[in-house]
Design an enzyme around this catalytic site. Structure first.
Site, PDB file in Angstrom:
ATOM      1  N   ASN A   1       0.731  -1.504   0.096  1.00 44.85           N
ATOM      2  CA  ASN A   1       0.125  -0.032  -0.078  1.00 44.85           C
ATOM      3  C   ASN A   1       0.823   1.311  -0.069  1.00 44.85           C
ATOM      4  O   ASN A   1       2.253   1.065   0.159  1.00 44.85           O
ATOM      5  CB  ASN A   1      -0.865   0.061   1.094  1.00 44.85           C
TER       6      ASN A   1
ATOM      7  N   ASP B   1      -6.001  -8.457   0.624  1.00 42.95           N
ATOM      8  CA  ASP B   1      -6.001 -10.130   0.104  1.00 42.95           C
ATOM      9  C   ASP B   1      -6.661 -10.262  -1.242  1.00 42.95           C
ATOM     10  O   ASP B   1      -6.362 -11.156  -1.961  1.00 42.95           O
ATOM     11  CB  ASP B   1      -6.690 -10.705   1.472  1.00 42.95           C
TER      12      ASP B   1
HETATM   13  N1  LIG Z   1     -12.402   3.436   0.479  1.00 41.17           N
HETATM   14  C1  LIG Z   1     -12.148   2.687  -0.805  1.00 41.17           C
HETATM   15  N2  LIG Z   1     -13.134   3.008  -1.714  1.00 41.17           N
HETATM   16  C2  LIG Z   1     -12.642   2.302  -2.839  1.00 41.17           C
HETATM   17  N3  LIG Z   1     -11.766   1.236  -2.875  1.00 41.17           N
HETATM   18  C3  LIG Z   1     -10.850   0.950  -2.076  1.00 41.17           C
HETATM   19  C4  LIG Z   1     -11.350   1.835  -0.715  1.00 41.17           C
HETATM   20  N4  LIG Z   1     -10.291   1.171   0.054  1.00 41.17           N
HETATM   21  C5  LIG Z   1      -9.781   0.202  -0.674  1.00 41.17           C
HETATM   22  N5  LIG Z   1     -10.190   0.158  -1.790  1.00 41.17           N
HETATM   23  C6  LIG Z   1      -9.606  -0.643  -2.950  1.00 41.17           C
HETATM   24  O1  LIG Z   1      -8.901  -1.809  -2.440  1.00 41.17           O
HETATM   25  C7  LIG Z   1      -7.296  -1.790  -2.795  1.00 41.17           C
HETATM   26  C8  LIG Z   1      -6.499  -2.079  -1.675  1.00 41.17           C
HETATM   27  O2  LIG Z   1      -6.752  -1.293  -0.674  1.00 41.17           O
HETATM   28  P1  LIG Z   1      -5.843  -0.716   0.353  1.00 41.17           P
HETATM   29  O3  LIG Z   1      -4.714   0.253  -0.358  1.00 41.17           O
HETATM   30  O4  LIG Z   1      -6.443   0.031   1.578  1.00 41.17           O
HETATM   31  O5  LIG Z   1      -4.666  -1.895   0.705  1.00 41.17           O
HETATM   32  P2  LIG Z   1      -4.213  -2.033   2.100  1.00 41.17           P
HETATM   33  O6  LIG Z   1      -3.910  -1.221   2.878  1.00 41.17           O
HETATM   34  O7  LIG Z   1      -3.150  -3.109   1.667  1.00 41.17           O
HETATM   35  O8  LIG Z   1      -5.308  -3.297   2.748  1.00 41.17           O
HETATM   36  P3  LIG Z   1      -5.408  -4.212   3.990  1.00 41.17           P
HETATM   37  O9  LIG Z   1      -5.680  -3.520   5.134  1.00 41.17           O
HETATM   38  O10 LIG Z   1      -6.201  -5.313   3.193  1.00 41.17           O
HETATM   39  O11 LIG Z   1      -3.915  -4.948   3.765  1.00 41.17           O
HETATM   40  C9  LIG Z   1      -7.386  -0.404  -3.321  1.00 41.17           C
HETATM   41  O12 LIG Z   1      -6.535  -0.262  -4.443  1.00 41.17           O
HETATM   42  C10 LIG Z   1      -8.632  -0.209  -3.876  1.00 41.17           C
HETATM   43  O13 LIG Z   1      -8.743  -0.777  -4.999  1.00 41.17           O
HETATM   44 MG   LIG Z   2      -1.786  -4.888   2.781  1.00 38.54          MG
END
Ligand SMILES: Nc1ncnc2c1ncn2[C@@H]1O[C@H](COP(=O)(O)OP(=O)(O)OP(=O)(O)O)[C@@H](O)[C@H]1O
Ligand SMILES: [Mg+2]
Length: 348
Positions: free
Chosen positions: A221, A291
């Protein structure tokens, strides 16, 4: 000079040929297999009601009404591949305890081969327990041992990868930093699949990305990407610099930086940069979206998709999953909906 593709690939924007191609990829899911290597976990939920404060300490007393268990950590990635109709294989480490036995039984019920799961007797199965009353989390407690797993377990995992390598299109390294993923494990995996057409994707949790050196694709992320590249991502400029730094420094073929509600940005080692907008219309629960991203991404790559096609479909799947309460997977039919919209639809 990098070519930046500002792709607003929302459902309504897909052309007829995009939709045809996506349908082809999704149709190939059942014949494609993904191996998930990582930190297996159980998510336990204890549901109840609070009507008083304890006389023993200033804490609520929860009257338990029900309890449920879900596949968590790398097992949630597996669950995502499974619900897309993809073939799955799994390897990891559990303890010799009730939660470990629950995990094995659950996977067997799904007809998933559990021979690749190693049991360590002096290690607990990782369990996250959430106590929820009136739809609110009261407390969470984690049972885990984050120490590196035994070297004997690593050997057995690598042997399992070797045994199943001929069937695989992709490997996911789902690293939750709970003791499985190490240089030794990754070198072992690289060695046994070298020269084969198997894409390795990693969802990182450890800060030093040199651990993941030369794997094919990584999906941090934006916080993780910024930290690993040595700069906080605030502007678009920082984002592009971070993506390019990660590609160059660690030899990945592709870096997919997920950006929550901003969607995601794909950096490829051919210089291509693609920004993909988020697609969710109403957001209920963003936990586990990462995931879904890596599970769908890997399955698409196993099915022959390009990095860009896989990222667009993973972004769609993540957009669907964040709109759901209580489920952290997307079905093949739900994802297929993306192919059914007409090009004149304007939502997104
Ligand atoms: N608020 C939101 N609105 C729309 N899409 C979202 C939102 N949050 C996450 N997503 C989708 O989910 C994807 C992954 O989310 P994020 O970037 O938060 O990953 P992460 O931080 O690795 O999540 P995790 O907590 O599961 O590890 C984003 O690239 C997007 O496509
Ligand atoms: Mg993650």
């Amino acid at each position: 000079m990098a070519t930046i593709d500002f792709c607003v690939w929302v459902v309504g924007g897909l052309s007829v040929s995009d939709r045809k191609r996506f349908r082809e990829i999704i149709d190939s899911f059942p014949g494609s297999k993904v191996l998930v290597v990582g930190d297996l976990m159980v998510d336990q939920f204890i549901w109840g009601q609070v009507s008083r404060i304890s006389p023993e300490a200033p804490v609520p007393v929860v009257k338990v009404t029900s309890e449920s268990f879900l596949l968590g950590g790398s097992a949630n990635v597996l669950n995502n591949v499974f619900s897309m109709g993809g073939g799955v294989a799994v390897t990891g480490v559990i303890g010799s305890d009730d939660m470990g036995r629950w995990l094995i039984a659950r996977l067997r019920k799904m007809n998933v081969d559990t021979k690749g799961i190693v049991v360590e007797h002096d290690r607990p199965t990782t369990v996250k327990t959430r106590i929820v009353a009136h739809s609110q989390q009261v407390v969470r407690f984690d049972r885990e041992n984050k120490q590196p797993v035994n070297s004997d377990s690593i050997d057995r995992i690598v042997e399992y990868v070797e045994a199943v390598r001929d069937d695989l299109g992709a490997v996911v390294i789902s690293d939750y930093n709970k003791g499985i993923v190490s240089k030794r494990l990754l070198n072992g995996i690289k060695e046994v699949i070298s020269g084969r057409n198997v894409v390795v994707c990693v969802d990182p949790k450890q800060g030093d990305f040199s651990l993941y050196q030369d794997l094919d694709m990584i999906t941090p992320n934006h916080h993780e990407a910024g930290r690993a590249a040595g700069q906080e991502i605030v502007s678009e400029d920082d984002l592009v610099k971070s993506g390019e730094t990660l590609l160059e420094r660690f030899g990945f073929k592709a870096v997919l930086i997920t950006r929550g509600e901003e969607g995601m940005s794909l950096f490829e080692n051919n210089g291509g940069i693609t920004h993909i907008s988020a697609v969710a219309r109403e957001v209920f629960d963003v936990t586990g979206a990462g995931d879904t991203v890596i599970g769908v991404l890997a399955l698409c790559l196993a099915a022959g998709a390009t990095f860009k096609e896989a990222a667009v479909l993973a972004n769609h799947a993540a957009g669907i999953v964040v709109g759901k309460v209580g489920t952290s997977t997307v079905s093949r039919e739900e994802l297929m909906m993306v192919c059914n919209y007409s090009a004149t639809d304007s939502h997104g």
